[in-house]
Write a protein that holds these residues in place. Structure first.
Motif, PDB file in Angstrom:
ATOM      1  N   VAL A   3       0.860  -1.186   0.000  1.00  0.00           N
ATOM      2  CA  VAL A   3       0.000   0.000   0.000  1.00  0.00           C
ATOM      3  C   VAL A   3       0.894   1.234   0.000  1.00  0.00           C
ATOM      4  CG1 VAL A   3      -1.968  -1.080   1.152  1.00  0.00           C
ATOM      5  CG2 VAL A   3      -0.168  -0.037   2.528  1.00  0.00           C
ATOM      6  N   ARG A   4       0.348   2.372  -0.391  1.00  0.00           N
ATOM      7  CA  ARG A   4       1.089   3.634  -0.356  1.00  0.00           C
ATOM      8  C   ARG A   4       0.738   4.345   0.936  1.00  0.00           C
ATOM      9  NH1 ARG A   4       4.801   4.304  -4.092  1.00  0.00           N
ATOM     10  NH2 ARG A   4       4.884   6.515  -3.664  1.00  0.00           N
ATOM     11  N   PHE A  25      -2.711   7.042   4.713  1.00  0.00           N
ATOM     12  CA  PHE A  25      -2.524   6.417   3.413  1.00  0.00           C
ATOM     13  C   PHE A  25      -2.339   7.491   2.346  1.00  0.00           C
ATOM     14  CE2 PHE A  25      -4.354   3.145   5.973  1.00  0.00           C
ATOM     15  CZ  PHE A  25      -3.711   1.994   5.545  1.00  0.00           C
ATOM     16  N   THR A  48       5.974   3.230  -0.543  1.00  0.00           N
ATOM     17  CA  THR A  48       5.323   1.930  -0.646  1.00  0.00           C
ATOM     18  C   THR A  48       5.706   1.106   0.570  1.00  0.00           C
ATOM     19  OG1 THR A  48       5.438   2.028  -3.058  1.00  0.00           O
ATOM     20  CG2 THR A  48       5.084  -0.128  -2.077  1.00  0.00           C
ATOM     21  N   ARG A  71      -6.882   5.924  11.116  1.00  0.00           N
ATOM     22  CA  ARG A  71      -6.520   5.890   9.711  1.00  0.00           C
ATOM     23  C   ARG A  71      -6.924   7.222   9.088  1.00  0.00           C
ATOM     24  NH1 ARG A  71      -7.851   6.282   4.840  1.00  0.00           N
ATOM     25  NH2 ARG A  71     -10.013   6.676   5.382  1.00  0.00           N
ATOM     26  N   HIS A  78      -9.148   3.588  -2.732  1.00  0.00           N
ATOM     27  CA  HIS A  78      -7.914   3.598  -3.498  1.00  0.00           C
ATOM     28  C   HIS A  78      -6.836   2.687  -2.908  1.00  0.00           C
ATOM     29  CE1 HIS A  78      -9.693   6.821  -5.762  1.00  0.00           C
ATOM     30  NE2 HIS A  78      -9.933   7.457  -4.633  1.00  0.00           N
ATOM     31  N   GLN A  79      -7.199   1.914  -1.883  1.00  0.00           N
ATOM     32  CA  GLN A  79      -6.244   1.003  -1.252  1.00  0.00           C
ATOM     33  C   GLN A  79      -6.685  -0.431  -1.502  1.00  0.00           C
ATOM     34  OE1 GLN A  79      -3.446   2.209   0.068  1.00  0.00           O
ATOM     35  NE2 GLN A  79      -4.203   4.263  -0.359  1.00  0.00           N
TER      36      GLN A  79
END
Length: 80
Positions: A3-4, A25, A48, A71, A78-79
């Motif tokens: 994930v970014r 994120f 990343t 979070r 988008h994840q």
């Protein structure tokens, strides 16, 4: 799985009760008016990270007394 991530912070004491692990994120195309995390919109920003690394971070935070997590940042759709 990767994930970014825009960033992480522990202890975070402003986005909920107690000490929390905060994970922001990266990547969001929603562009909500009034968003306070505009720096997380660009999908190529941040770093990343492996989900397994985030799980290790969570376990470490629990060992250091984390009461929960927060979070933020990029939109959930988008994840992975």
């Amino acid at each position: 799985m990767e994930v970014r991530i825009s960033g992480t912070h522990f202890p975070l004491e402003t986005l909920g009760p107690g000490q929390r692990l905060g994970i922001w994120f990266q990547g969001c195309a929603l562009a909500c008016p009034g968003c306070m995390s505009r720096h997380t919109w660009a999908p190529e920003g941040g770093t990343t990270e492996e989900v397994s690394g985030l799980l290790r971070m969570w376990e470490e935070a629990l060992g250091r007394g984390a009461d929960g997590g927060a979070r933020g940042g990029g939109g959930p759709p988008h994840q992975p």
